[in-house]
Design an enzyme around this catalytic site. Sequence first.
Site, PDB file in Angstrom:
ATOM      1  N   GLU A 186     -27.023  -3.135   7.178  1.00 41.99           N
ATOM      2  CA  GLU A 186     -25.691  -3.442   6.658  1.00 41.99           C
ATOM      3  C   GLU A 186     -24.724  -2.300   6.961  1.00 41.99           C
ATOM      4  O   GLU A 186     -24.964  -1.166   6.535  1.00 41.99           O
ATOM      5  CB  GLU A 186     -25.781  -3.677   5.139  1.00 41.99           C
ATOM      6  CG  GLU A 186     -26.602  -4.903   4.793  1.00 41.99           C
ATOM      7  CD  GLU A 186     -26.676  -5.187   3.294  1.00 41.99           C
ATOM      8  OE1 GLU A 186     -25.975  -4.504   2.509  1.00 41.99           O
ATOM      9  OE2 GLU A 186     -27.439  -6.087   2.914  1.00 41.99           O
ATOM     10  N   GLU A 235     -20.635 -11.862   6.083  1.00 38.44           N
ATOM     11  CA  GLU A 235     -20.947 -12.387   4.746  1.00 38.44           C
ATOM     12  C   GLU A 235     -19.699 -12.455   3.871  1.00 38.44           C
ATOM     13  O   GLU A 235     -19.016 -11.448   3.653  1.00 38.44           O
ATOM     14  CB  GLU A 235     -22.031 -11.524   4.075  1.00 38.44           C
ATOM     15  CG  GLU A 235     -22.398 -12.079   2.695  1.00 38.44           C
ATOM     16  CD  GLU A 235     -23.790 -11.729   2.213  1.00 38.44           C
ATOM     17  OE1 GLU A 235     -24.570 -11.129   2.962  1.00 38.44           O
ATOM     18  OE2 GLU A 235     -24.088 -12.086   1.055  1.00 38.44           O
ATOM     19  N   SER A 245     -32.986 -10.336   0.815  1.00 36.12           N
ATOM     20  CA  SER A 245     -32.804 -11.295  -0.290  1.00 36.12           C
ATOM     21  C   SER A 245     -34.173 -11.635  -0.879  1.00 36.12           C
ATOM     22  O   SER A 245     -34.278 -12.174  -1.977  1.00 36.12           O
ATOM     23  CB  SER A 245     -32.100 -12.568   0.196  1.00 36.12           C
ATOM     24  OG  SER A 245     -32.685 -13.031   1.406  1.00 36.12           O
ATOM     25  N   ASP A 273     -34.807  -7.463   8.041  1.00 32.86           N
ATOM     26  CA  ASP A 273     -33.818  -6.584   7.410  1.00 32.86           C
ATOM     27  C   ASP A 273     -34.384  -5.192   7.194  1.00 32.86           C
ATOM     28  O   ASP A 273     -35.539  -5.038   6.787  1.00 32.86           O
ATOM     29  CB  ASP A 273     -33.426  -7.152   6.036  1.00 32.86           C
ATOM     30  CG  ASP A 273     -32.099  -7.862   6.059  1.00 32.86           C
ATOM     31  OD1 ASP A 273     -31.337  -7.693   7.033  1.00 32.86           O
ATOM     32  OD2 ASP A 273     -31.818  -8.588   5.085  1.00 32.86           O
ATOM     33  N   LYS A 322     -31.961  -5.778  11.430  1.00 34.15           N
ATOM     34  CA  LYS A 322     -30.583  -5.855  10.934  1.00 34.15           C
ATOM     35  C   LYS A 322     -30.384  -4.793   9.856  1.00 34.15           C
ATOM     36  O   LYS A 322     -31.290  -4.564   9.049  1.00 34.15           O
ATOM     37  CB  LYS A 322     -30.329  -7.259  10.369  1.00 34.15           C
ATOM     38  CG  LYS A 322     -29.042  -7.409   9.573  1.00 34.15           C
ATOM     39  CD  LYS A 322     -28.665  -8.853   9.371  1.00 34.15           C
ATOM     40  CE  LYS A 322     -29.178  -9.496   8.112  1.00 34.15           C
ATOM     41  NZ  LYS A 322     -28.818  -8.835   6.858  1.00 34.15           N
TER      42      LYS A 322
HETATM   43  O1  KIV Z   1     -30.948 -10.730   2.979  1.00 36.61           O
HETATM   44  C1  KIV Z   1     -30.500 -11.793   3.458  1.00 36.61           C
HETATM   45  O2  KIV Z   1     -31.029 -12.883   3.232  1.00 36.61           O
HETATM   46  C2  KIV Z   1     -29.330 -11.700   4.307  1.00 36.61           C
HETATM   47  C3  KIV Z   1     -28.623 -12.975   4.647  1.00 36.61           C
HETATM   48  C4  KIV Z   1     -28.001 -13.524   3.437  1.00 36.61           C
HETATM   49  C5  KIV Z   1     -27.671 -12.818   5.737  1.00 36.61           C
HETATM   50  O3  KIV Z   1     -28.944 -10.646   4.700  1.00 36.61           O
END
Ligand code: KIV
Length: 256
Positions: A111, A178, A43, A81, A109
């Site tokens: 997706e 999400e 994000s 991420d 993390k």
């Molecule tokens: O990129 C992000 O901030 C996220 C969260 C919204 C879970 O993946």
Amino acid sequence: MGMKDFREMKRRGEKIASLTAYDYPTARLLDESGIDIILVGDSLGMVVLGFEDTTEVTLEMMLHHTAAVARGVKRALLVADMPIGTYDTPNEALATAKRLVDVGAQAVKLEGGASHVAQIEAITRAGIPFMAHIGMLPQSVREEGGYKVKGRTQTEADALIADAKAVEQAGAFSIVLEIVLPDVARRISEAIAIPTIGIGSGENCDGQILVTHDLIGLFPWFTPKFVSPEARVAEEIRKATTAFIERTRNGSHNIK
Ligand code: KIV
């Protein structure tokens, strides 16, 4: 905080609080406030770098911001991420995860659910803690044509439960859900032993995560419907800036 603690927190019914950070001061403030998990989310692309969605975010950007956040975190778990296009194969996923760990991430993390079991196993077998992310997948927003609620049909709900079981089996220590229909989020949470961390998925998850800019009102041009901001930081910045402009124009910058 160790990985086992999160399962244990779920077992005890203790909710897990998570927020995003992309820079040193925010990370340090969240950490000092007692947050359980800090996510350097992709994000980043929207709330810090000004892109329309997360699909422009590169690994170099994530490394730069993860390193800054790592310098500010002492006690929370730091998750980073993996950006779009950096985990297409198990080997690529592992290489990306290692680079994020090298700059200070304690977990990563990506997706995807059952479709990404090979990538997740490559990461967890290498001993890198892994957080899954299912439901609405922001990296797929262009194909999906928007941020849509997931779990509305029986088929979709069943697929989400199967995804959650698959990533748990592959070694994930938690799962972000999400924008999943709250009743489906509850069913997923009941079906697995690892904690679910919800965003826009209702109160029956084992924890909650938000983009910090949304929580503190620092990105006033768009706030997701499910967010109740706790502060209006954008307003404070505007007020301070206006006051500074006035002081400058009035020539009232006395040195004390
Ligand atoms: O990129 C992000 O901030 C996220 C969260 C919204 C879970 O993946």
